[in-house]
Design a protein around this motif. Structure first.
Motif, PDB file in Angstrom:
ATOM      1  N   HIS A 257      63.534  40.092  23.122  1.00  0.00           N
ATOM      2  CA  HIS A 257      62.972  39.297  24.143  1.00  0.00           C
ATOM      3  C   HIS A 257      61.537  39.681  24.734  1.00  0.00           C
ATOM      4  N   GLY A 258      60.942  40.564  23.751  1.00  0.00           N
ATOM      5  CA  GLY A 258      59.664  41.117  24.166  1.00  0.00           C
ATOM      6  C   GLY A 258      59.181  42.509  23.451  1.00  0.00           C
ATOM      7  N   THR A 259      60.094  43.453  23.762  1.00  0.00           N
ATOM      8  CA  THR A 259      59.974  44.712  23.389  1.00  0.00           C
ATOM      9  C   THR A 259      59.649  45.101  22.002  1.00  0.00           C
ATOM     10  N   ILE A 260      60.511  44.310  21.124  1.00  0.00           N
ATOM     11  CA  ILE A 260      60.425  44.564  19.823  1.00  0.00           C
ATOM     12  C   ILE A 260      59.022  44.334  19.255  1.00  0.00           C
ATOM     13  N   ALA A 261      58.111  43.686  19.876  1.00  0.00           N
ATOM     14  CA  ALA A 261      56.840  43.600  19.617  1.00  0.00           C
ATOM     15  C   ALA A 261      56.142  44.970  19.536  1.00  0.00           C
ATOM     16  N   LEU A 262      56.589  46.041  20.084  1.00  0.00           N
ATOM     17  CA  LEU A 262      56.178  47.586  20.234  1.00  0.00           C
ATOM     18  C   LEU A 262      56.807  48.250  18.817  1.00  0.00           C
ATOM     19  N   ILE A 263      57.607  47.646  18.310  1.00  0.00           N
ATOM     20  CA  ILE A 263      57.868  48.342  16.929  1.00  0.00           C
ATOM     21  C   ILE A 263      57.096  48.258  15.909  1.00  0.00           C
ATOM     22  N   GLU A 264      56.713  49.587  15.468  1.00  0.00           N
ATOM     23  CA  GLU A 264      55.701  49.596  14.373  1.00  0.00           C
ATOM     24  C   GLU A 264      56.205  50.796  13.234  1.00  0.00           C
TER      25      GLU A 264
END
Ligand code: M6R
Length: 357
Positions: A257-264
């Motif tokens: 719901h949002g935080t997965i955008a931070l996964i690199e």
């Protein structure tokens, strides 16, 4: 004194099996039955709702305490961060009981809540490691943690002691209310003490995990579901507090719901998998982050493990799994901080007890 230990934190981590045994003993009567003071039992029996008030690690213990009191003793519980509660009080029921959880018993944020609820005429119980501390003196009742002095700023043995005492409180209350638990808590806590010892004896594995996953990273995520979510919050606090790695704990299902955008590429994600009912779900969450390049480190429990898990914890009663699952997180944080040359026992900007609001 820390004796031959390089740091108080490591010594305090190592003391946890002994603390478990001390707590069991302290709360047993001459027939080895778990007991708490009758006045405290009465206060719990009379309460229509419990409010747990705490900060930091003690707040994280409170989140698990809620599970114990609701699932074992059937009393509804709310858990509040103390710095918020006093200034944004929820609607209170007729007979609330306030439980303050505080290692030091001196946390000013919690004390301001105690002062306010006393003015309102409500009953209070403090669970603390320090007999005679402010929160203990000013509350109606006290339960002690028997963890021995905790010197390192990062709380370790006080957390597991808080969980053990909360489980005893819940079990004794359940019995008084005629609720059958279906397991022997003394025996289960004994199994927990051994499982904690097994983790402590396997320190090199945690050191290995710390160097494999955390040696160069800027950030780290902890995911879990149900009780593992709460343990993940504590794991993240421990890691950021002493290693200065930006770390956050999330409910496994919430990442997308949002935080997965931070996964690199290479972002470490420490996933806890000790809860049978949600094992498939958390495994699914791990796949989601791995598909986006994350480097997952899975800590599971016997019976739920899969090939490729980084660590498999010995099986303990599911309600008590936080007491065991937190140990590798404490050790991983310790080694991550050590590898980064951080001041493990006295991290920057922090004091052992926070006596200002
Ligand atoms: O003494 P307390 O349990 O009331 O302290 C609350 C927090 O300040 C404390 O748990 C803090 O979060 C720890 N340094 C965490 O390791």
């Amino acid at each position: 004194e820390k004796g031959t230990y390089p740091h108080y934190m490591l010594k305090e981590i190592d003391e946890q099996p002994a603390v478990m045994r001390k707590i069991i003993q302290a709360y047993q009567d001459e027939n080895d039955k778990l007991v708490i003071q009758p006045e405290i039992l009465d206060a719990l029996q009379e309460a229509d709702r419990i409010h747990i008030i705490a900060a930091g690690t003690s707040y994280h213990a409170g989140l698990i305490g809620k599970e114990y009191l609701e699932k074992m003793a059937g009393i509804p519980v709310e858990v509040h961060v103390s710095s918020e509660f006093g200034y944004n009080m929820p609607l209170l029921s007729e007979k609330p009981l306030f439980i303050f959880i505080s290692q030091s018993g001196e946390t000013a944020d919690s004390r301001q809540v105690l002062v306010k609820i006393k003015e309102l005429g409500h009953t209070s119980l403090t669970i603390t490691n320090v007999a005679g501390s402010t929160l203990s003196r000013e509350a109606d009742h006290t339960l002690l943690l028997y963890a021995g002095p905790e010197i390192a700023v990062a709380s370790t043995k006080a957390y597991t002691a808080q969980l053990a005492v909360l489980s005893i409180l819940a079990a004794v209350t359940a019995e008084a209310r005629g609720i059958k638990l279906g397991f022997d808590l003394v025996q289960e806590l004994g199994i927990v003490a051994n499982a904690i010892q097994a983790q402590i004896d396997a320190k090199e594995e945690m050191e290995q995990i710390a160097s494999e996953f955390l040696s160069t990273t800027r950030n780290c995520f902890f995911i879990g579901r149900v009780m593992d979510y709460f343990v993940g919050l504590e794991g993240a606090l421990k890691l950021k507090e002493i290693s200065y790695i930006q770390a956050e704990g999330f409910a496994g299902g919430e990442l997308k719901h949002g935080t997965i955008a931070l996964i690199e590429e290479g972002t470490p994600v420490i996933a806890l998998a000790t809860q049978e009912a949600v094992n498939l779900n958390i495994r699914g969450n791990v796949k989601e982050v791995a598909a986006r390049g994350a480097n997952p480190c899975i800590i599971s429990m016997e019976g739920l493990q899969e090939a490729g898990d980084s660590l498999v914890l010995p099986k303990v009663h599911e309600l008590l799994s936080p007491l065991v699952a937190v140990i590798p997180l404490q050790l991983i944080s310790y080694f991550a901080a050590l590898h980064r040359d951080c001041d493990v026992d006295k991290p920057r900007n922090l004091a052992k007890s926070v006596t200002v609001e």
